[in-house]
Design a protein around this motif. Structure first.
Motif, PDB file in Angstrom:
ATOM      1  N   GLU A 142       0.968  -1.369  -0.027  1.00  0.00           N
ATOM      2  CA  GLU A 142       0.084   0.185   0.091  1.00  0.00           C
ATOM      3  C   GLU A 142       0.672   1.374  -0.041  1.00  0.00           C
ATOM      4  OE1 GLU A 142      -2.605   0.236   3.219  1.00  0.00           O
ATOM      5  OE2 GLU A 142      -3.547   2.175   2.653  1.00  0.00           O
ATOM      6  N   SER A 143       1.920   1.121   0.611  1.00  0.00           N
ATOM      7  CA  SER A 143       2.929   2.408   0.963  1.00  0.00           C
ATOM      8  C   SER A 143       3.786   2.667  -0.505  1.00  0.00           C
ATOM      9  CB  SER A 143       3.938   2.023   1.777  1.00  0.00           C
ATOM     10  OG  SER A 143       3.392   1.686   3.334  1.00  0.00           O
ATOM     11  N   ILE A 144       3.737   1.558  -1.269  1.00  0.00           N
ATOM     12  CA  ILE A 144       4.397   1.938  -2.534  1.00  0.00           C
ATOM     13  C   ILE A 144       3.449   2.489  -3.428  1.00  0.00           C
ATOM     14  CG2 ILE A 144       5.195   0.423  -4.678  1.00  0.00           C
ATOM     15  CD1 ILE A 144       6.395  -1.681  -2.679  1.00  0.00           C
ATOM     16  N   TYR A 148       4.083   5.976  -5.213  1.00  0.00           N
ATOM     17  CA  TYR A 148       4.159   6.438  -6.745  1.00  0.00           C
ATOM     18  C   TYR A 148       3.025   7.377  -6.900  1.00  0.00           C
ATOM     19  CZ  TYR A 148       7.725   2.675  -8.434  1.00  0.00           C
ATOM     20  OH  TYR A 148       8.569   2.102  -8.549  1.00  0.00           O
ATOM     21  N   SER A 149       2.166   7.493  -6.094  1.00  0.00           N
ATOM     22  CA  SER A 149       0.730   8.436  -6.698  1.00  0.00           C
ATOM     23  C   SER A 149       1.066   9.708  -5.983  1.00  0.00           C
ATOM     24  CB  SER A 149      -0.341   7.696  -6.223  1.00  0.00           C
ATOM     25  OG  SER A 149      -0.691   7.552  -4.933  1.00  0.00           O
ATOM     26  N   THR A 150       2.102  10.027  -5.205  1.00  0.00           N
ATOM     27  CA  THR A 150       2.039  11.286  -4.534  1.00  0.00           C
ATOM     28  C   THR A 150       2.947  12.403  -5.430  1.00  0.00           C
ATOM     29  OG1 THR A 150       2.217  10.293  -2.478  1.00  0.00           O
ATOM     30  CG2 THR A 150       2.842  12.514  -2.416  1.00  0.00           C
ATOM     31  N   GLU A 151       2.269  13.431  -6.133  1.00  0.00           N
ATOM     32  CA  GLU A 151       2.796  14.218  -7.148  1.00  0.00           C
ATOM     33  C   GLU A 151       2.969  15.554  -6.507  1.00  0.00           C
ATOM     34  OE1 GLU A 151       1.381  14.235 -10.948  1.00  0.00           O
ATOM     35  OE2 GLU A 151       1.077  12.108 -10.921  1.00  0.00           O
ATOM     36  N   ASN A 154       6.696  19.294  -9.887  1.00  0.00           N
ATOM     37  CA  ASN A 154       7.679  19.054 -10.681  1.00  0.00           C
ATOM     38  C   ASN A 154       7.720  17.502 -11.181  1.00  0.00           C
ATOM     39  OD1 ASN A 154       8.739  21.691 -11.090  1.00  0.00           O
ATOM     40  ND2 ASN A 154       9.623  21.306  -8.749  1.00  0.00           N
ATOM     41  N   GLY A 155       6.650  16.788 -10.483  1.00  0.00           N
ATOM     42  CA  GLY A 155       6.519  15.341 -10.914  1.00  0.00           C
ATOM     43  C   GLY A 155       6.614  14.454  -9.771  1.00  0.00           C
ATOM     44  N   ASN A 156       7.035  13.346  -9.819  1.00  0.00           N
ATOM     45  CA  ASN A 156       6.875  12.246  -8.656  1.00  0.00           C
ATOM     46  C   ASN A 156       7.752  11.398  -8.574  1.00  0.00           C
ATOM     47  OD1 ASN A 156       6.302  10.932 -11.262  1.00  0.00           O
ATOM     48  ND2 ASN A 156       4.753   9.688 -10.368  1.00  0.00           N
ATOM     49  N   ILE A 157       7.823  10.452  -7.804  1.00  0.00           N
ATOM     50  CA  ILE A 157       8.870   9.439  -7.448  1.00  0.00           C
ATOM     51  C   ILE A 157       8.634   8.529  -8.463  1.00  0.00           C
ATOM     52  CG2 ILE A 157       9.866   7.626  -5.885  1.00  0.00           C
ATOM     53  CD1 ILE A 157      10.368  10.384  -4.996  1.00  0.00           C
ATOM     54  N   GLU A 179       5.855  -3.056  -9.328  1.00  0.00           N
ATOM     55  CA  GLU A 179       6.637  -2.280  -9.991  1.00  0.00           C
ATOM     56  C   GLU A 179       7.875  -1.733  -9.432  1.00  0.00           C
ATOM     57  OE1 GLU A 179       4.446  -0.129 -13.322  1.00  0.00           O
ATOM     58  OE2 GLU A 179       4.120  -1.651 -14.158  1.00  0.00           O
ATOM     59  N   ILE A 180       8.188  -2.516  -8.551  1.00  0.00           N
ATOM     60  CA  ILE A 180       9.464  -1.950  -7.677  1.00  0.00           C
ATOM     61  C   ILE A 180      10.639  -1.820  -8.680  1.00  0.00           C
ATOM     62  CG2 ILE A 180       8.633  -2.730  -5.693  1.00  0.00           C
ATOM     63  CD1 ILE A 180      10.953  -4.851  -5.802  1.00  0.00           C
ATOM     64  N   GLY A 181      11.867  -0.877  -8.565  1.00  0.00           N
ATOM     65  CA  GLY A 181      12.926  -0.820  -9.276  1.00  0.00           C
ATOM     66  C   GLY A 181      13.846  -2.276  -8.770  1.00  0.00           C
ATOM     67  N   THR A 182      14.899  -2.109  -7.935  1.00  0.00           N
ATOM     68  CA  THR A 182      15.769  -3.013  -7.556  1.00  0.00           C
ATOM     69  C   THR A 182      15.230  -3.647  -6.216  1.00  0.00           C
ATOM     70  OG1 THR A 182      17.427  -1.839  -8.401  1.00  0.00           O
ATOM     71  CG2 THR A 182      18.188  -3.640  -7.020  1.00  0.00           C
ATOM     72  N   TYR A 183      15.405  -4.987  -5.928  1.00  0.00           N
ATOM     73  CA  TYR A 183      15.036  -5.364  -4.467  1.00  0.00           C
ATOM     74  C   TYR A 183      16.495  -5.598  -4.026  1.00  0.00           C
ATOM     75  CZ  TYR A 183      14.663  -8.579  -0.611  1.00  0.00           C
ATOM     76  OH  TYR A 183      14.803  -9.053   0.536  1.00  0.00           O
ATOM     77  N   ILE A 184      16.676  -4.828  -2.802  1.00  0.00           N
ATOM     78  CA  ILE A 184      17.793  -4.753  -2.190  1.00  0.00           C
ATOM     79  C   ILE A 184      18.003  -5.640  -0.773  1.00  0.00           C
ATOM     80  CG2 ILE A 184      19.632  -3.069  -1.163  1.00  0.00           C
ATOM     81  CD1 ILE A 184      18.704  -0.923  -3.180  1.00  0.00           C
ATOM     82  N   LEU A 185      19.053  -6.275  -0.618  1.00  0.00           N
ATOM     83  CA  LEU A 185      19.302  -7.067   0.498  1.00  0.00           C
ATOM     84  C   LEU A 185      20.636  -6.989   0.965  1.00  0.00           C
ATOM     85  CD1 LEU A 185      17.333  -8.397   2.955  1.00  0.00           C
ATOM     86  CD2 LEU A 185      18.015 -10.433   1.902  1.00  0.00           C
TER      87      LEU A 185
END
Ligand code: SAM
Length: 458
Positions: A142-144, A148-151, A154-157, A179-185
């Motif tokens: 939900e947080s993702i 993504y929807s918080t603009e 000048n645009g958004n994340i 649609e995450i970018g990289t999964y980091i661990l």
């Protein structure tokens, strides 16, 4: 298991035998961008000669410029929950530290994201502690969506990389769908006895489960994964060799290795003392291991956080680092708290400069700060991206995008000083472009950006 401790120790032992000629040959080979064998890496790791080390740095610098050009990608971490069931002895968020835990509401996340957007960020690393009850996967998903929807104007994340605890294939599929970018661990340490000792009474204490997290992520279809070691927990030579074995394992099984490698170094945190960790790494060894990783895996992005000082970060972007965090807070709700003058983080930070100060400093040294996130939105992920990198196309296709995002940043967030030096850098870079097609394309895009049209494909 693919991290064979005996094998690593044997190779490191054999690597103690070498001479100057041999090392120079290894450096010549590294320059061909084909990577290095285990024994070659071990020989470099065992080199103490200052003059040779200087050559290692110079070679790493040439490789970095050949593949990445002058680009340095910028991002910020966003901590949304510090609930944690683990007792990682080195971490300020360990369960036994008693303080008021919190997780952000979706409204609070929006607030943090707006502050980050006002700083010019387009790419975030989402961070949480491990707690399936207080911070379940549904909350993260939900947080993702919220991020993504918080603009702002000048645009958004445009890209969210996610750093959450090792989990199941099912959960990785859910992250992939968002649609995450990289999964980091971060593996923290590949040395099993230390791994178990620093994760007592913890779900995270299961070495094999943690080590195979990327296998599950890849099985779930996430093809950009970012590894790392918390340098300072164990012998750094062992850790670098193990990182290489992990990378090769992923290449063998999934046709693509790490998208990025992070090199966090252990810092003071609440509830721990650095004196309890005998493997603290000197600045010289830290620079050395960064340069050797660059030689060994030339096409893998390398990330350095604000745990390091501005001086070390500016030095290491010359030897291998391709991504820097900027203006970071490691506290939950930290960006708002920072605006209000307070911030309680997960560990101490050393580079407190604002993103604007970092951008100005990079531009002043001739680097191109990049906020580009086009790759994964255009399907250039996993082995597709690695193949492009191997054909030498990162600097030709990513540099134009980097210049466009720099121009956006200069116009949207720059002060007078950046407006002068930033616009001059962009103009000079475009003037020096040798590929006419690229040049015309970039000039056209830049004109549109200057007219106020934002390009959401970069
Ligand atoms: N909970 C997730 C996990 O278990 O992987 C995310 C981890 S945390 C939010 C991000 C990273 O901070 C950790 O993987 C660890 O390497 C790093 N970290 C923790 N304590 C640290 C310290 N004292 N100094 C530097 N880095 C630290």
């Amino acid at each position: 298991m693919f991290i064979n401790h005996e094998y690593i120790n044997e190779v490191l032992e054999k690597g103690k035998e070498s001479n100057r000629e041999e090392i120079l040959k290894i450096l010549e080979k590294a320059e061909e961008l084909k990577g290095l064998t285990h024994i070659e890496i071990a020989k470099l790791l065992n080199t103490e000669d200052k003059d040779i080390m200087q050559k290692v740095f110079e070679t790493a610098g040439r490789i970095k410029r050949k593949i990445y050009g002058k680009r340095v990608v910028l991002f910020a971490p966003l901590y949304i929950s510090n609930y944690c069931v683990n007792n990682c002895t080195y971490c300020g968020y360990q369960c036994k530290n008693k303080f008021n835990r919190k997780k952000l509401t979706q409204d609070e996340i929006r607030q943090e994201v707006r502050i980050l957007e006002d700083l010019g960020h387009k790419r975030l690393a989402l961070e949480v502690g491990e707690d399936d009850y207080n911070c379940p996967i549904e909350y993260i998903l939900e947080s993702i969506d919220t991020i993504y929807s918080t603009e702002n104007k000048n645009g958004n994340i445009r890209r969210i990389n996610v750093n959450i605890a090792a989990t199941t294939v099912e959960n990785y599929k859910k992250l992939k769908d968002k649609e995450i970018g990289t999964y980091i661990l971060f593996q923290e340490t590949y040395y099993k006895p230390t791994y178990e000792a620093v994760h007592p009474d913890s779900i995270k204490g299961n070495y094999d489960y943690h080590l195979t997290a990327f296998d599950r992520a890849m099985e779930a279809g996430i093809d950009d994964v970012g590894g790392g070691v918390l340098f300072g927990l164990s012998d750094y030579k062992f850790e670098v060799m193990a990182l290489m074995l992990h990378n090769e394992h992923l290449e063998k099984e999934f046709n693509v290795g790490f998208h990025t490698i992070s090199v966090p170094r252990l810092k003071k945190a609440e509830g721990m003392s650095l004196d309890e960790y005998p493997h603290a790494i000197s600045d010289d060894d830290f620079k050395k291991l960064t340069a050797i990783i660059r030689l060994a895996v030339p096409f893998t992005g390398m990330i350095l956080s604000t745990r390091e000082t501005a001086e070390i970060r500016e030095e290491l972007i010359n030897y291998g680092i391709s991504q820097l965090s900027a203006g970071s807070c490691t506290g939950v709700g930290g960006y708002k708290e920072k605006e209000e003058g307070k911030d309680i983080g997960q560990f101490q930070l050393s580079d407190e400069r604002s993103p604007l100060e970092i951008v100005k400093s990079l531009v002043g040294s001739g680097f191109i700060p990049s906020y580009c996130t086009a790759c994964y939105r255009s399907g250039r992920t996993g082995d597709v991206m690695m193949d492009l990198a191997k054909q030498g196309k990162i600097s030709t296709s990513c540099t134009p995008n980097a210049l466009m995002t720099l121009m956006e940043y200069v116009l949207d967030y720059g002060d007078n000083e950046l407006k002068t030096i930033g616009e001059n850098l962009v103009k000079d870079e475009v003037a020096f472009m040798t590929d006419e097609k690229h040049k015309i394309f970039v000039q056209d895009k830049l004109e549109k950006i200057i007219e106020g049209k934002r390009d959401f494909y970069i």
